[in-house]
Design an enzyme around this catalytic site. Structure first.
Site, PDB file in Angstrom:
ATOM      1  N   ARG A   1       0.882  -1.188   0.000  1.00 46.22           N
ATOM      2  CA  ARG A   1       0.000   0.000   0.000  1.00 46.22           C
ATOM      3  C   ARG A   1       0.900   1.212   0.000  1.00 46.22           C
ATOM      4  O   ARG A   1       1.200   1.776   1.031  1.00 46.22           O
ATOM      5  CB  ARG A   1      -0.914  -0.056   1.234  1.00 46.22           C
ATOM      6  CG  ARG A   1      -2.035   0.923   1.265  1.00 46.22           C
ATOM      7  CD  ARG A   1      -1.601   2.366   1.561  1.00 46.22           C
ATOM      8  NE  ARG A   1      -1.446   2.714   2.947  1.00 46.22           N
ATOM      9  CZ  ARG A   1      -0.585   3.647   3.396  1.00 46.22           C
ATOM     10  NH1 ARG A   1       0.223   4.295   2.572  1.00 46.22           N
ATOM     11  NH2 ARG A   1      -0.507   3.909   4.669  1.00 46.22           N
TER      12      ARG A   1
ATOM     13  N   ASN B   1      -2.453  10.774   0.632  1.00 47.76           N
ATOM     14  CA  ASN B   1      -1.343  11.072  -0.275  1.00 47.76           C
ATOM     15  C   ASN B   1      -1.398  10.162  -1.488  1.00 47.76           C
ATOM     16  O   ASN B   1      -1.983   9.085  -1.404  1.00 47.76           O
ATOM     17  CB  ASN B   1      -0.008  10.825   0.450  1.00 47.76           C
ATOM     18  CG  ASN B   1       0.188  11.762   1.606  1.00 47.76           C
ATOM     19  OD1 ASN B   1      -0.045  12.953   1.482  1.00 47.76           O
ATOM     20  ND2 ASN B   1       0.594  11.214   2.744  1.00 47.76           N
TER      21      ASN B   1
ATOM     22  N   ASP C   1       4.995   3.461  11.106  1.00 46.14           N
ATOM     23  CA  ASP C   1       4.853   4.896  10.871  1.00 46.14           C
ATOM     24  C   ASP C   1       3.425   5.272  10.491  1.00 46.14           C
ATOM     25  O   ASP C   1       2.894   6.289  10.942  1.00 46.14           O
ATOM     26  CB  ASP C   1       5.835   5.269   9.752  1.00 46.14           C
ATOM     27  CG  ASP C   1       5.772   6.721   9.384  1.00 46.14           C
ATOM     28  OD1 ASP C   1       5.616   7.549  10.295  1.00 46.14           O
ATOM     29  OD2 ASP C   1       5.896   7.036   8.186  1.00 46.14           O
TER      30      ASP C   1
ATOM     31  N   LYS D   1      11.862   7.952   2.865  1.00 42.68           N
ATOM     32  CA  LYS D   1      11.725   8.146   4.322  1.00 42.68           C
ATOM     33  C   LYS D   1      13.118   8.274   4.949  1.00 42.68           C
ATOM     34  O   LYS D   1      13.338   9.079   5.840  1.00 42.68           O
ATOM     35  CB  LYS D   1      10.983   6.961   4.955  1.00 42.68           C
ATOM     36  CG  LYS D   1       9.515   6.858   4.536  1.00 42.68           C
ATOM     37  CD  LYS D   1       8.589   7.632   5.457  1.00 42.68           C
ATOM     38  CE  LYS D   1       7.175   7.674   4.878  1.00 42.68           C
ATOM     39  NZ  LYS D   1       6.249   8.517   5.613  1.00 42.68           N
TER      40      LYS D   1
END
Ligand SMILES: NC(=O)c1ccc[n+]([C@@H]2O[C@H](COP(=O)([O-])OP(=O)(O)OC[C@H]3O[C@@H](n4cnc5c(N)ncnc54)[C@H](O)[C@@H]3O)[C@@H](O)[C@H]2O)c1
Ligand SMILES: O=C(O)C[C@H](O)C(=O)O
Ligand SMILES: [Mg+2]
Length: 625
Positions: free
Chosen positions: A198, A466, A310, A216
């Site tokens: 995902r 997003n 996260d 990241k």
């Protein structure tokens, strides 16, 4: 005469060169002789091409003459020795040229070209890359991170040049424990791992999801000052259920359907065991796993490993800080938070994470009793793909069950199981409308018009999905339909809106980037063996308290990304402090747990700052292995 002018030209060139040399010499001689690690020579065990092709040590045209001799690279570089500043300027000029040619706007057609240029620099010279990124973070975070990183993942087959990070696949079962030793670094502090299932709101991108782990970690270096030699992006390729990729001849990953059930768990277990065997102190951030696995893996590992998710935990803290900001923006005290009516669209890993954190915080403010916890539940209305979630829902997802509205309540509010988002907003008149649905445009005209009747003096609209195209609405839509007074915060960056009356509608960015780097850095420096709820809560509270009253009243509830290094330092310090208070801190390097406990708040902050890596060239000296 011709000769004379030629001579003049030559001597002015010479003068320029000499000036450059003098500047270079001066900049070296004016260095302070401190004992900081950055100025001690770094011993290297390679020379010649090897060093030029090694991004950890490469300085490109900035290698001094003596270093060129020592390292056998004289003649392999153009003769002009550039200073670090000149290099940065040259690179920036190149990057800017592209922009001058294409004045962008929100749908900048040159984003991929910019990503490519930055990526090539990343390959050649990491130190320079991070200097450029840190000095221009506001401009280039949207390129190396969200939203462009989403496009990069989608186009990864075409963009792939040099490999970065590690790939473990379903075909590597039984081999991971030895494979992990193929990574060249003996020390790894941070791993960001994804299974690509995902990626942002773009769905299953399989092996191409590695881009998100790289993006990241770029923020870990730029914002948290994690040493770039000690980060490791990881892709666990267990196949893909994306039919297009399964048929794509250019696809770089396993062309089989995803593993599931026990088989899937075995692969992830093996990976965790392997990395913690080689690097027992590493922190593993799980990123962009589909919800189905996100919660299960978090529960499976969080008490035994230094890890966090996260999307579940970072997002929850960032949203919570924004929700508290929205209360303050109405001129109300934070303690009024439990009175807020919140409609959440999306009950996946992110939505449920936010709901749990917000409910717990409300309950704490109400006295932390079971009754308080129960009463906090009724402040939330959750709408997913099937509409409003109530207790009448069949096969309800167990993670969403605690937020299902009671039948009686829904009847009283003239709602029902499966009511549409517009109906819910119309009836509830919420203070906050928050989107984590991955559905672009979900906050339609009808939904936003319904929000005009919010009982709040300043309704808050958080389209947090997003990348940009998946945002539930744009700021233009939100300000023009709901009103100039709203609080707006989106997951991907948007430009502020000219409201046409001399005022500007401020666009906040509600993205977990404001927390995950600080959570990772704080965990690392505290030496805590786990990432506790308290540490996550401390991180969120620190972010919530970061903005001044004046900013908040102007609708500015999150910091600008240009302050990300500072907020990250504060968040990390808050995490360290909490770990000490919870007796979890085992210390970091020479700062053992006893020493840590002696530090006051200012000293913790200083300790954090002193351990943040900065892009700076060390002097290199060759030593044979
Ligand atoms: N801003 C941030 O920091 C941040 C952090 C994490 C995730 N996100 C974004 O959140 C989004 C969701 O992530 P996730 O992991 O929860 O995804 P997910 O796929 O697990 O969950 C999506 C949820 O949205 C629901 N949904 C789908 N269509 C809907 C509709 N028409 N109306 C209402 N709900 C609908 C689904 O039923 C599901 O509950 C992604 O776009 C991701 O990029 C943003
Ligand atoms: O990656 C981001 O920008 C935020 C978040 O982790 C997401 O999955 O959308
Ligand atoms: Mg994510």
């Amino acid at each position: 005469m011709a000769n004379f002018s030629r001579q003049m030209r030559l001597s002015s060139t010479l003068l320029r060169l000499l000036q450059q040399r003098v500047t270079a010499v001066n900049s070296t001689s004016s260095r302070k002789f401190t004992t900081t690690e950055g100025h001690r020579p770094t011993i290297v065990h390679k020379r010649s091409h090897d060093i030029l092709h090694d991004p950890w040590f490469n300085k490109g045209t900035a290698f001094s003459f003596t270093e060129r001799d020592r390292l056998h690279i004289r003649g392999l570089l153009p003769p002009n020795v550039m200073s670090f500043e000149q290099q940065t300027a040259r690179f920036m000029a190149d990057l800017k040229r592209l922009e001058v040619q294409a004045r962008d706007g929100p749908s900048d057609p040159y984003v991929l070209a910019k990503w490519r240029i930055l990526n090539r620099l990343h390959d050649r010279n990491e130190t320079l890359y991070y200097k450029v990124l840190i000095e221009n973070i506001e401009e280039y975070a949207p390129i190396v991170y969200t939203p462009t990183v989403g496009l990069v993942c989608q186009k990864y087959s075409g963009l792939f040049r040099r490999p970065r990070g590690m790939y473990f696949s379903a075909a590597d079962r039984g081999e991971m424990m030895s494979m992990v030793y193929n990574w060249p670094a003996d020390q790894v502090d941070m791993i960001v791992v994804t299974d690509g299932s995902r990626i942002l709101g773009l769905g299953d991108l399989g092996v191409q999801g590695i881009g998100i782990a790289i993006g990241k970690l770029d923020l870990y270096v730029a914002a948290a000052g994690i040493n770039p030699q000690r980060v490791l992006p990881v892709m666990i390729d267990v196949g893909t259920d994306n039919e297009k990729l399964l048929k794509d001849p250019l696809y770089l990953g396993l062309q089989e359907h995803r593993l599931d059930g026990e088989e899937y768990l075995e692969v992830i277990d093996e990976f965790m065991e392997a990395v913690y065997t080689r690097w027992p102190h590493v922190i593993v951030q799980f990123e962009d796993f589909q919800s189905k696995w996100a919660f299960k893996l978090l529960q499976r590992y969080r008490n035994n490993y230094r890890m966090f998710n996260d999307d579940v935990q970072g997002t929850a803290g960032v949203a919570l800080a924004g929700l508290l900001g929205a209360v303050r923006a109405q001129g109300r005290p934070m303690i009024d938070f439990p009175k807020m009516k919140i409609v959440v669209a999306g009950a996946g890993s992110a939505g449920i994470g936010v709901l749990n954190a917000a409910r717990k915080t409300m309950a704490r403010m109400l006295g932390n009793t079971e009754i308080a916890f129960e009463s906090a539940r009724s402040q939330f209305w959750v709408v997913d793909a099937k509409g409003l979630i109530t207790e009448a829902r069949e096969n309800i997802d167990p993670d969403a069950r605690p937020f299902a509205r009671k039948i009686k309540e829904t009847e009283r509010q003239r709602l029902r199981e499966g009511a549409t988002l517009a109906e819910v907003v119309h009836q509830v008149k919420p203070d906050v409308l928050l989107g984590l649905s991955a559905v672009g445009g979900l906050f339609s005209k009808e939904v936003l018009e319904a929000l005009r009747h919010s009982t709040s003096t300043r309704p808050a609209i958080f389209p947090m999905s997003n990348p940009t195209r998946n945002a539930e609405c744009t700021p233009e839509e939100a300000f023009s339909i709901v009103g100039d007074n709203i609080i707006f915060a989106s997951g991907s960056p948007f430009k502020d809106v000219d409201l046409g009356n001399g005022h500007v509608g401020h666009c906040n960015q509600a993205n977990n980037m404001f927390l995950f780097p600080g959570i990772g850095l704080g965990t690392l420096l505290s030496g805590s063996r786990i990432v506790s709820d308290g540490m996550l809560q401390a991180a969120a509270e620190c972010l919530a308290a970061y903005m001044t009253e004046e900013d908040i009243l102007k609708g500015v509830i999150y910091p600008s990304i240009s302050r990300i290094r500072d907020i990250t330092k504060e968040v990390a310090a808050a995490v360290v402090k909490e770990a000490i208070e919870e007796d979890l801190a085992e210390g970091y390097r020479e700062m053992d747990s006893r020493e840590l406990r002696k530090l006051d708040e200012a000293q913790i902050s200083e300790f954090v700052e002193n351990n943040m890596w900065r892009p700076d060239y060390p002097t290199l000296v060759y030593k044979k292995d």
